[in-house]
Scaffold this active site. Structure first.
Site, PDB file in Angstrom:
ATOM      1  N   TYR A 198      39.254  37.651  43.845  1.00 34.55           N
ATOM      2  CA  TYR A 198      40.242  38.662  44.237  1.00 34.55           C
ATOM      3  C   TYR A 198      41.339  37.958  45.028  1.00 34.55           C
ATOM      4  CZ  TYR A 198      35.817  40.956  43.338  1.00 34.55           C
ATOM      5  OH  TYR A 198      34.628  41.329  42.775  1.00 34.55           O
ATOM      6  N   HIS A 251      35.755  48.460  46.649  1.00 33.88           N
ATOM      7  CA  HIS A 251      35.220  49.792  46.367  1.00 33.88           C
ATOM      8  C   HIS A 251      36.356  50.805  46.207  1.00 33.88           C
ATOM      9  CE1 HIS A 251      31.178  48.474  48.327  1.00 33.88           C
ATOM     10  NE2 HIS A 251      31.230  48.161  47.051  1.00 33.88           N
ATOM     11  N   GLU A 296      30.485  42.013  35.283  1.00 34.15           N
ATOM     12  CA  GLU A 296      29.124  42.391  35.717  1.00 34.15           C
ATOM     13  C   GLU A 296      28.282  42.858  34.546  1.00 34.15           C
ATOM     14  OE1 GLU A 296      27.059  45.432  38.962  1.00 34.15           O
ATOM     15  OE2 GLU A 296      29.093  45.814  38.229  1.00 34.15           O
ATOM     16  N   ASP A 318      25.157  49.693  35.393  1.00 35.82           N
ATOM     17  CA  ASP A 318      26.173  49.200  36.337  1.00 35.82           C
ATOM     18  C   ASP A 318      26.916  48.034  35.681  1.00 35.82           C
ATOM     19  OD1 ASP A 318      27.711  48.501  38.498  1.00 35.82           O
ATOM     20  OD2 ASP A 318      26.039  47.913  39.795  1.00 35.82           O
ATOM     21  N   HIS A 360      31.678  38.906  48.292  1.00 32.88           N
ATOM     22  CA  HIS A 360      30.448  39.689  48.126  1.00 32.88           C
ATOM     23  C   HIS A 360      29.373  38.822  47.484  1.00 32.88           C
ATOM     24  CE1 HIS A 360      31.217  40.147  43.787  1.00 32.88           C
ATOM     25  NE2 HIS A 360      32.458  40.471  44.096  1.00 32.88           N
ATOM     26  N   ARG A 393      36.360  40.928  38.163  1.00 35.49           N
ATOM     27  CA  ARG A 393      34.906  40.922  38.313  1.00 35.49           C
ATOM     28  C   ARG A 393      34.304  41.172  36.935  1.00 35.49           C
ATOM     29  NH1 ARG A 393      34.625  44.092  42.206  1.00 35.49           N
ATOM     30  NH2 ARG A 393      33.979  46.092  41.325  1.00 35.49           N
ATOM     31  N   ASP A 424      30.373  78.166  49.681  1.00 35.34           N
ATOM     32  CA  ASP A 424      29.094  78.405  49.019  1.00 35.34           C
ATOM     33  C   ASP A 424      28.970  77.639  47.704  1.00 35.34           C
ATOM     34  OD1 ASP A 424      30.980  79.812  47.641  1.00 35.34           O
ATOM     35  OD2 ASP A 424      29.825  81.672  47.490  1.00 35.34           O
ATOM     36  N   HIS A 450      22.492  42.516  42.730  1.00 35.71           N
ATOM     37  CA  HIS A 450      21.550  43.358  43.481  1.00 35.71           C
ATOM     38  C   HIS A 450      20.544  43.956  42.520  1.00 35.71           C
ATOM     39  CE1 HIS A 450      23.782  46.840  41.899  1.00 35.71           C
ATOM     40  NE2 HIS A 450      24.885  46.214  42.248  1.00 35.71           N
ATOM     41  N   ASP A 503      34.628  49.291  37.069  1.00 29.37           N
ATOM     42  CA  ASP A 503      33.234  49.160  37.500  1.00 29.37           C
ATOM     43  C   ASP A 503      32.628  50.554  37.376  1.00 29.37           C
ATOM     44  OD1 ASP A 503      30.808  48.865  38.834  1.00 29.37           O
ATOM     45  OD2 ASP A 503      31.617  47.543  40.371  1.00 29.37           O
ATOM     46  N   GLU A 529      27.232  39.746  39.041  1.00 31.29           N
ATOM     47  CA  GLU A 529      28.610  40.215  39.149  1.00 31.29           C
ATOM     48  C   GLU A 529      29.503  39.330  40.014  1.00 31.29           C
ATOM     49  OE1 GLU A 529      28.970  43.820  41.639  1.00 31.29           O
ATOM     50  OE2 GLU A 529      26.775  43.918  41.553  1.00 31.29           O
ATOM     51  N   HIS A 560      22.014  50.517  43.839  1.00 26.01           N
ATOM     52  CA  HIS A 560      21.595  49.433  44.727  1.00 26.01           C
ATOM     53  C   HIS A 560      20.133  49.728  45.041  1.00 26.01           C
ATOM     54  CE1 HIS A 560      25.791  47.999  46.310  1.00 26.01           C
ATOM     55  NE2 HIS A 560      25.697  48.028  44.995  1.00 26.01           N
TER      56      HIS A 560
END
Length: 439
Positions: free
Chosen positions: A391, A237, A410, A265, A344, A408, A44, A348, A254, A387, A355
């Site tokens: 890698y 991710h 961004e 972001d 990638h 990365r 619950d 975006h 990130d 971004e 996104h």
């Protein structure tokens, strides 16, 4: 300034948005949008409630179990809202409700009804209407409620193309909130840099981010934060955030806050011990060069695909220079050899969703909402991320010093009539500035 109920945007703006929808739909038609529902975490216990972005965009109303019905009949425009009625007992247990009586005034809608009367009222209100604008599978509980109502329309359209295009262009009020989201997110990254050191856990740094979000009024992260030490940064991710940060490694963060429903972001990559090694500097500078070039080129009239192609060339040339790729640059690009290390896209849309919605292609109504080629010319009022990353897996057959490095960088930019504005510039990204801050 009059605000919609619990919203940070003037009520008049929600009215103008609904009027813009009315102007784009057929006469004798209706638009139906359902709110989100509370989601059960276990037994619950519920997850924190987060409103459906489309529903919020047209109402500014942050309660579950609600529905917005816009009716255009022979040129007459009406806004109807279905919501939970006041219930003193339930409100004692679970928190206050706006209630049906207060909704028209607080939310500047024409009529309000208990959600329990949805089927009956829809049948009454939709009499002689020919078309319904509705997006199926946006809210499954709404699909079921509409089906149970047994109300049928001779024509059916999806409202997503209309609202996606509207949401792509940010108003001055939205831009102000996104600037705040970017600033709070930047402050959190600065705190993370200051608090990072060897032998701290990734989740400890995540907690530093969340603390800073909350300290400045952003209750929640816009998405699951990534705090990836060492080779974890090569997992795009990665969200486990449960490893110990090691001396000599980099950490990729990130993370962005959600402020008044709008997302920040940001990604930054920096050394756990505060000092870049020579190999780390070489990869980092290549990514930074690419990102700075992209930001300089993302201006009105340009497009993401065009700039992305330029970034691929910059990275491929750099990887050849470092001995990570070998061969002719043009041939390597044609073979997509870079995709081993950069898999990638460049960025975006950003807004109510991290996104965010909106077509990336030249023809915004072509049905290809994701856009295989992101060739839509940028226009004033759009907000997007920039971004680029690299890698390099530890399993790669490459010079040892580059193995296990993931980087990365961004930022969030607003397209303006003068070019663009970086909304997240407060957090450093030059090597010298990062090292100085961490010292």
């Amino acid at each position: 300034m009059d605000l919609a109920y619990k919203a940070n945007i003037p009520a008049q703006e929600f009215i103008l948005r609904r009027q813009a929808v009315f102007a784009q739909i057929k006469d004798n038609s209706a638009v139906l949008i359902f709110s989100a529902q509370e989601k059960i975490r276990s037994n619950d216990c519920a997850y924190p409630f987060r409103q459906d972005s489309y529903f919020w965009y047209l109402t500014g109303f942050n309660e579950p179990d609600s529905a917005l019905l816009l009716i255009k009949r022979q040129g007459e425009l009406q806004t109807h809202l279905f919501l939970r009625p006041s219930d003193p007992l339930m409100e004692t247990w679970n928190g206050r409700r706006l209630g049906v009586e207060k909704a028209p005034t607080k939310l500047t809608v024409d009529f309000a009804y208990p959600i329990e009367t949805f089927g009956e009222k829809l049948a009454e209100l939709s009499e002689n209407l020919t078309a319904l604008y509705y997006k199926r599978e946006q809210q499954q509980w709404g699909d079921a409620l509409l089906e149970q109502s047994a109300v049928h329309f001779s024509q059916s359209f999806c409202w997503a193309p209309i609202l996606d295009e509207m949401r792509l262009f940010k108003s001055p009020n939205e831009i102000a909130l996104m600037q705040q989201a970017g600033q709070i997110s930047a402050l959190a990254h600065i705190r993370a840099m200051r608090e990072t050191r060897p032998n701290r856990a990734e989740y400890e740094i995540e907690n530093e981010l969340l603390y800073e979000f909350n300290r400045f009024g952003a209750r929640y992260a816009a998405y699951n934060s990534i705090v990836a030490g060492g080779e974890n940064a090569c997992i795009l991710h990665y969200t486990e955030n449960d490893q110990v940060l090691k001396d000599g490694d980099l950490v990729l963060i990130d993370a962005g806050c959600e402020f008044a429903m709008y997302a920040g972001d940001i990604t930054r990559t920096f050394p756990v011990n505060g000092k870049f090694t020579q190999a780390q500097k070489e990869i980092y500078q290549l990514v930074l060069q690419a990102q700075k070039h992209a930001i300089s080129r993302l201006v009105p009239g340009a497009n993401i695909q065009q700039v992305s192609d330029e970034i691929i060339r910059i990275k491929t040339e750099g990887l050849v220079r470092l001995g990570i790729l070998t061969g002719e640059v043009d041939e390597l690009i044609a073979q997509q050899a870079y995709r081993r290390f950069y898999m990638h896209g460049l960025g975006h849309w950003l807004g109510l969703d991290v996104h965010d919605v909106g077509s990336y292609t030249k023809d915004a109504q072509d049905g290809d909402r994701n856009g295989k080629r992101r060739d839509r010319p940028l226009q004033v009022g759009m907000v997007l991320t920039v971004e680029p990353g690299l890698y390099i897996s530890s399993d790669a057959d490459l010079p040892e010093q580059y193995k296990g490095i993931g980087i990365r960088i961004e930022d969030n930019i607003l397209i303006t009539e003068y070019g663009n504005k970086i909304l997240t510039s407060a957090v450093p990204k030059e090597i010298e500035d990062i090292e100085r801050l961490m010292a």
